[in-house]
Design a protein around this motif. Structure first.
Motif: not given
Lengths: 757, 218
Positions: A362-365, A592-598
């Motif tokens: 994801g992207l966080v602005m 920029a973020v990486r999240l565990r799926a779901k």
């Protein structure tokens, strides 16, 4: 020898003036002037001519190393750029068309710039109707595969990264009359500032050095410089070759049209558009809807100015924070050619290819709260200037100019102080001064009196600059302490200084400004990182005003400090850049973020963004918008991670960082300093009887940096030469007046007159 | 010798002679400074080799020697002794000796060590550099390492790609180009790239020594 010369002079001038060969001083001074100017202008033959700007040439020489043959031609490489902007992301396809107009087989090399933050993830090689999809390999493996294909007569292409914004593409075994297309794709985030989006595509280039007189120069470049293991060697060889060709072409009365660029933009802002502008290029609109527009250059252009596109969406109220996410990656390392081809073709299918271990990206602005009622915060600007011996010369002039510009940017509510240091620290005032006319006058006097001399004792100066009033007082007045540190960074105990900054930084912020031809950017970038500020490099005097202005404007109004991101269940996602720092008004931050799926789908749909607003804890929940079409966020995430890793590289961890960067780049299919994209045709196309020539299109230098090599010449020999020449001329002049010489010359003259009769 | 020079003309000549000698003194001083400063720097270097600390060559100096550079098998065009390399390629340092650009690298250890020098003094000898030539570099730990010249380039003043291009250990020497040019300013640089010959022979003890650039937590 003098006499001989004088004798000749006499014969040509039948009436020698009384006693002198230079009838007056003016004549002598004329001669001196002419001689000196000859001395000064003589070496100018080596400087490059003003070549017309164009887009690099594809040119070649036979491999046997006999340059400058009449058979040489220069060929342009045309570039087709296609941008697909959707919301915050920009997907760009750059098509480079290599055409071989010659009657020989060619290997081509082409160097070109891309945006600094471009995440290059795909390359395809198109030969006629066949399409070969490139694969990411480690740099060495890719190079080996490419060289093997080259030797075997197969068509191949290789894409390598020289610098974050400079890339090189190579093609092997281009048949006479053949046309191949190398298509490179990258992902990029568009810039947002004060209600306006913008993006830039680098196009500006300058001519490279061309050895116009390599033939007449006494220094001959070693032509045997090609070393297979060394890429730069090959490059430089190409470079040298192409220069010769370039010059040759120009001597022939100009070559054919140079390479051109065509740009097509598909803008889908996702919001109603108010205005779309391209300040430097003329574009025609093909289709226009409420929120999307198609743009196309009215005519293909030369590479002269960077392409800039700006657009303004109609926003009811400015966003404060936005988050998008996508599921899964764009590329899968285990995938075969065919699969990655299909992934490229239809990126929306990515989700189907997912398995259990897939993450979301994801992207966080983060946008600072726009509150008109907030008054401008008073700031305390501490200007620290390095006046050590290493700053001598132009550096100190730049630094002083930077100080003056910083002082000019103060408003009446601000306070300031100036600290100058070399071996010792001198301070304008023991306590910060209000920015009144009188105090500013004092400051200007202080600045004018500064000279560069002595050693660099940075620690005491840093301690003085960061030492603030005691905490209670500080809480009472919430003035911002901003330390602007102007130096060339010539220090020894870097680690000690980092520790010192980390300990004393408190609520201050450290902004470093690098000055001079070769400042220690490594030190300053990291010092700013530890000091939670930014690093600015100023290359020359004319840039000072602009750069300082930009910095002061940017840091004028910090809104939220110490920003952090967490999920609402308290866990911290994998985000880059790791330290977000401060949020300034009008300057949003993209993370920029990486999240565990779901993870965020079931438990919480929100991210928690926290920080400090005016000394108070500040927190905001941001809902994550899942967009099906926003692919490529994983690439942005990986690109940001690679950039952060490379920044942390030093002598104790460089092997580790190299491994980590390689691993990330391979996993996300990105080109990095350690990985390249390579595409190889399966069947050989060049008969082994045919020989192949090397070509290069890197005759033009991308204007990407303002860095400069250090100045490595002193005028000592010039002074000696001018002095010596003057001495010699004066001696001749003086001698011409001496009676004995006169007598001798008159006799001699008479004699010679008789002889001629 | 009696001359027919009038008083006015003699005065002009004297002024001319003074100017000429000032110019020559200025040029000569620069050359002498470059030459003799190396002796002082050498002394500082000897002290550095003993205790592995930075020593200033003279008390008011803003730099210290970081390496000793010697050209193996010098050709006639490269006469001259060892060169002592100063830290920080500022204009002032370069007047005294070749100087290393400060950056994310360490002599003989890792990264691209870039050493700049004046073309009219210390690095005039780069004119005779040939591909394959050996260059020896001694670091402050006393360890010596051989580098082989892999290639040379001529680049624009602003074409600084070579400043960064290095994956592993590398030595880059730069000076102004062309060598014969007399003036102070030059738009071109001559760049020599040398790579270490055998990476295996790195002395074990120098690896143990604490690093100048420790990692900082991000």
């Amino acid at each position: 020898m003098d006499i001989k010369w004088i004798n000749r002079f006499n014969i040509t001038n039948l009436c020698p003036p009384r006693g002198a060969f230079f009838d007056n001083i003016r004549g002598l001074s004329h001669l001196l002037l002419v001689a000196t100017s000859m001395l000064l202008t003589a070496p100018i033959w080596a400087t490059p001519d003003d070549e017309p700007l164009g887009m690099g040439y594809l040119s070649y020489t036979p491999v046997d190393g006999s340059p400058l043959k009449s058979s040489q031609i220069g060929l342009p490489i045309n570039t087709d750029v296609e941008m697909q902007i959707s919301g915050w992301l920009n997907r760009v396809d750059v098509k480079q068309v290599f055409v071989n107009h010659s009657d020989q087989w060619l290997n081509g090399t082409y160097q070109f710039p891309l945006p600094q933050d471009a995440a290059v993830d795909a390359m395809t090689l198109t030969i006629g109707t066949r399409v070969i999809v490139g694969e990411v390999k480690t740099k060495g493996a890719a190079k080996k595969q490419f060289e093997q294909a080259k030797a075997a007569g197969k068509k191949a292409s290789l894409l390598t990264q020289q610098r974050p914004n400079i890339f090189t593409s190579q093609v092997a075994n281009l048949a006479p009359g053949e046309r191949v297309v190398v298509e490179i794709s990258y992902q990029q985030i568009v810039r947002y500032r004060q209600g306006e989006f913008s993006l830039r595509f680098p196009m500006a280039i300058t001519p490279r050095y061309s050895p116009l007189s390599a033939k007449v120069s006494a220094v001959t470049l070693p032509q045997s410089a090609i070393s297979d293991g060394l890429e730069m060697g090959v490059l430089s060889q190409h470079l040298a070759d192409s220069h010769d060709n370039l010059n040759h072409d120009n001597q022939d009365g100009g070559s054919q049209s140079s390479g051109k660029v065509n740009i097509k933009v598909n803008l889908d802002a996702g919001m109603p558009l108010l205005a779309v502008t391209t300040p430097y290029h003329q574009m025609s609109r093909s289709e226009q809807h409420d929120s999307s527009v198609g743009l196309r250059l009215t005519k293909v252009v030369n590479r002269e100015r960077d392409f800039v596109l700006r657009w303004q969406p109609a926003l009811n109220d400015e966003p404060t924070a936005l988050a998008f996410s996508q599921s899964g990656k764009t590329h899968y390392p285990e995938s075969t050619h065919e699969l990655s081809a299909s992934l490229l073709a239809g990126r929306s299918d990515t989700a189907k290819a997912t398995n259990e271990t897939i993450s979301d990206y994801g992207l966080v602005m983060l946008m600072p709260p726009q509150d008109e009622s907030r008054h401008k915060m008073a700031r305390e600007l501490i200007l620290v200037i390095d006046t050590s011996g290493s700053m001598n010369g132009e550096s100190i002039l730049q630094a002083k100019s930077a100080l003056r510009h910083a002082l000019a940017g103060l408003s009446h509510v601000d306070s300031f102080n100036i600290i100058a240091f070399d071996s010792s620290v001198s301070v304008l005032s023991p306590t910060p001064l209000a920015a009144t006319a009188v105090n500013l006058g004092l400051a200007h006097q202080f600045v004018n009196a500064l000279t560069a001399d002595g050693g660099t004792e940075m620690a005491p100066a840093l301690a003085t600059a960061l030492a603030s009033k005691n905490d209670t007082e500080e809480r009472g007045n919430s003035a911002l302490r901003q330390v602007v540190f102007i130096t060339d960074g010539a220090v020894t105990n870097e680690q000690g200084l980092f520790n010192l900054i980390a300990q004393h930084i408190g609520r201050s912020r450290l902004f470093t400004i690098g000055i001079g031809a070769a400042p220690n950017g490594y030190f300053m970038e990291r010092a700013a990182q530890v000091g939670r500020g930014t690093y600015t490099y100023i290359g020359n005097l004319s840039e000072v005003g602009k750069e300082i202005g930009l910095l002061l404007e940017k840091i004028e109004n910090p809104v939220i400090s110490n920003v952090e991101i967490a999920l609402s269940d308290g866990s911290i996602p994998d985000y880059w850049p790791v330290s977000i720092g401060d949020l300034y008004a009008n300057e949003p931050i993209l993370v920029a973020v990486r999240l565990r799926a779901k993870q965020h789908q079931f438990r919480s749909d929100e991210l928690l963004v926290s920080g400090e607003l005016d000394g108070q804890f500040w927190q905001r929940r941001v809902a994550i918008t899942r967009t099906s079409q926003a692919a490529g966020m994983d690439l942005v995430w990986a690109r940001k991670k690679i950039a952060a890793l490379l920044l942390s590289q030093n002598s104790s961890n460089h092997e580790l960082v190299k491994r980590q960067v390689t691993q990330v780049a391979l996993a996300y299919h990105l080109v990095s300093p350690y990985t390249s994209l390579v595409a190889v045709d399966k069947t050989p196309s060049r008969p082994s009887s045919e020989t192949v020539s090397n070509a290069s299109a890197s005759a033009m230098l991308p204007v990407a940096t303002q860095a400069k090599w250090p100045k490595t010449g002193s005028g000592s020999r010039l002074y000696l030469a001018i002095g010596g020449l003057m001495m010699l001329l004066l001696l001749v002049y003086w001698l011409s007046y001496t009676s004995c010489v006169r007598r001798y010359l008159i006799n001699h003259f008479k004699l010679s007159m008789e002889v001629t009769r | 010798m009696a001359t027919g020079l009038s008083v006015v003309r003699r005065r002009y000549v004297i002024v001319g002679v003074v100017i000429a000698s000032l110019l020559m003194i200025k040029g000569g001083y620069m050359q002498a400074k470059a030459h003799f400063a190396q002796y002082l720097i050498e002394q500082a270097w000897q002290r550095t080799l003993v205790d592995n600390l930075a020593h200033r060559p003279w008390s008011w100096a803003d730099t210290f020697p970081v390496a000793k550079l010697s050209f193996v098998h010098q050709s006639a065009a490269q006469q001259g002794g060892d060169l002592f390399v100063l830290a920080g390629a500022s204009g002032r340092n370069l007047a005294f000796g070749p100087a290393a650009i400060l950056g994310n690298s360490e002599v003989n250890r890792w990264g691209n060590t870039i050493i700049a020098g004046h073309r009219d003094t210390h690095f005039a000898r780069l004119k005779g550099v040939t591909v394959g030539q050996l260059i020896k570099l001694q670091d402050s730990g006393g360890a010596e390492r051989l580098y082989r010249v892999s290639n040379t380039h001529i680049v624009e003043e602003h074409d600084t790609q070579l400043l960064f291009a290095a994956d592993g250990l590398q030595l880059t020497l730069i000076t102004c180009y062309p060598f014969e040019e007399l003036s102070e300013r030059s738009k071109l640089r001559f760049v020599v790239i040398a790579l270490p010959i055998d990476s295996a022979s790195l002395p074990a003890e120098s690896l143990v020594k604490l690093d100048r650039h420790d990692s900082i937590s991000a």
